[in-house]
Enzyme design. Structure first.
Site, short mmCIF file in Angstrom:
data_model
loop_
_atom_site.label_atom_id
_atom_site.label_comp_id
_atom_site.label_asym_id
_atom_site.label_seq_id
_atom_site.Cartn_x
_atom_site.Cartn_y
_atom_site.Cartn_z
N ARG A 83 -4.60 -2.41 -0.74
CA ARG A 83 -3.81 -1.62 0.31
C ARG A 83 -2.39 -2.63 -0.45
NH1 ARG A 83 -3.01 -2.72 5.95
NH2 ARG A 83 -1.06 -0.60 6.06
N HIS A 84 -1.55 -1.47 -0.43
CA HIS A 84 -0.65 -2.21 -0.02
C HIS A 84 0.04 -2.67 0.55
CE1 HIS A 84 1.14 0.13 3.64
NE2 HIS A 84 0.79 1.86 2.99
N GLY A 85 1.15 -3.76 0.00
CA GLY A 85 1.85 -4.86 0.50
C GLY A 85 2.58 -3.92 2.32
N GLY A 367 -4.24 1.84 -3.13
CA GLY A 367 -4.27 2.61 -1.74
C GLY A 367 -3.63 2.45 -0.86
#
Ligand code: NAG
Ligand code: NAG
Ligand code: NAG
Length: 420
Positions: A83-85, A367
């Site tokens: 996952r994005h930050g 994602g």
């Protein structure tokens, strides 16, 4: 983390990393962290789940990769779905935060009801100090152009994750493999994901002491945003109010009503002025000021632990019914990604002649939480025996999460969200 042992003594490893971690220059001491910091669901700071990263953001535990004693294995491939930050709120929440802050600034008079809190930097106790802080010192600093973008701390999340994975799999995420572009990097087209996949590559370069970063990634919404392209999901869940009936019911149910009432008393606001959305906005505000700025926000004093548990359950319910096991179509919508991952693993694990080229060493896919949850559900992970519902708060809220043994717990915040 799941691994497949192959005939020729190799280990095929796929790491599912849900949420990232960050941490470095936080100025918060432990006792400064809001007492409700672990109840923010998908907005919980990563360090709340992996506190050892507070001491060393680059520490790895190699024993998680140890093959069975009877086998000699070496890793041949790594697939990481990430996952994005950490990010800014999206416009919808920024508008709610704005509305809430205007309401509180203009109309809140403070509660006479003893809240049991001492708050705010004044430290004089009661609701006075933190409310004065909100009304006279706190500035609305969110602007609509921030809309969901990655924050600097979110970049650190990804850089540090890259460095840890590189330390765990030095033969796969190696300098040479990156230089020769043998590793594939795929991202959702959303800005925060593109920034994240770039930060991941920066982390690898930092790991090797390089300063000049050459980015290489491809956008693939078919794989990373499958949820908006699956008609069955869009019609059956996303655009279908009945599909989230449990969430709506809980939002207007007695537990949420009690939280609303307590919050309006603390603020000295008429109950009807404080909608459930505004209650949630205040909760998010506390979480965002912590995760973005490492601040102990005065807004946090509006909630005690029991309020936080109710709000956490509400967001758990939403994830469950919108993205997870609540409706089978949600998990099925991740089939394109599922097949991509397993085709890649199959290819990497296929027996080869020594003259053939070795398989792709790693595939990094970036994602959203909305990408990870359906995929984890399709894998059958974290499935409750009884579904969480609007009526189940009392039996379900105290359940401690138990991470699935086969999922790498590094950064796995979602494990917490699931009631195992
Ligand atoms: C590393 O992981 C193993 C197995 O999960 C665990 O038993 C051990 O305590 C961990 N070591 C450290 C230093 O955290
Ligand atoms: C909407 O959701 C309900 C409850 O899950 C379901 O019974 C119904 O078939 C769905 N409607 C559509 C159009 O898919
Ligand atoms: C764990 C638990 O109490 N689950 C119950 C939640 O409520 C539904 C129906 O309202 C029951 O079927 C579950 O057993």
């Amino acid at each position: 983390m799941f691994s497949v042992s192959l005939p020729r003594n190799s280990v095929l490893t796929a790491a599912l990393s849900l949420l990232l971690t960050r941490l470095s220059c936080s100025s918060l001491s432990v006792q400064d962290v809001p007492h409700i910091a672990s109840y923010f669901g998908t907005k919980t700071r990563y360090e709340e789940v992996n506190p050892h990263l507070l001491r060393d953001a680059l520490s790895v535990n190699k024993s998680v990769l140890k093959p069975p004693d009877t086998e000699r294995c070496s890793p041949v491939h790594l697939t990481a779905v990430i996952r994005h930050g950490s990010r800014y709120p999206t416009v919808k929440n920024i508008r709610r935060i704005h509305k809430l802050s205007e309401l509180v600034r203009r109309e809140a008079r403070g509660g006479s009801a003893g809240t049991g809190f001492t708050g705010g930097s004044g430290g004089s106790g009661g609701s006075g100090a933190w409310l004065r802080d909100i009304q006279s010192r706190w500035e609305m600093w969110f602007t609509e152009d921030m809309d969901g973008q990655l924050v600097e701390k979110g970049r650190d999340d990804l850089r540090q994750l890259a460095r840890r994975l590189s330390a765990l799999f030095p033969s796969l995420l190696s300098e040479e493999n990156v230089r020769k572009r043998r590793i594939s990097f795929l991202s959702s087209s959303k800005h925060r994901c593109v920034s994240s996949v770039e930060a991941f590559q920066e982390g690898l370069q930092q790991h090797w002491g390089r300063h000049e970063v050459h980015y290489s990634h491809e956008l693939d919404d078919h794989l990373m945003r499958f949820f908006e392209r699956c008609r069955g999901y869009v019609e059956g869940v996303e655009n279908n109010r009945t599909a989230l009936a449990e969430v709506e019911k809980f939002k207007h149910g007695e537990e949420m009503e009690r939280v609303r009432r307590r919050m309006s008393e603390r603020l000295g606001l008429p109950h009807h002025r404080l909608t459930p959305d505004l209650v949630e906005a205040a909760f998010f505000l506390c979480s965002y000021e912590l995760s973005i700025k490492s601040l102990h926000s005065p807004w946090c004093f509006l909630f005690d632990e029991s309020d936080a548990k109710v709000l956490e359950y509400k967001s758990d319910l939403k994830q469950y019914w919108k993205r997870s096991h609540g409706h089978v179509i949600s998990s099925l919508s991740s089939c394109p990604l599922f097949h991509h991952v397993f085709r890649t693993l199959d290819k990497a694990g296929r027996p080869r002649r020594s003259s053939e080229a070795s398989p792709e060493p790693a595939s990094v896919l970036v994602g959203h939480a909305e990408t990870l949850l359906p995929l984890l559900s399709l894998l059958g992970l974290y499935k409750d025996k009884t579904p969480p519902t609007a009526d189940n708060y009392s039996t379900q809220h105290g359940t401690k999460p138990r991470p699935h043994p086969e999922v790498q717990s590094d950064n796995d915040k979602s494990a917490k969200r699931k009631r195992a």
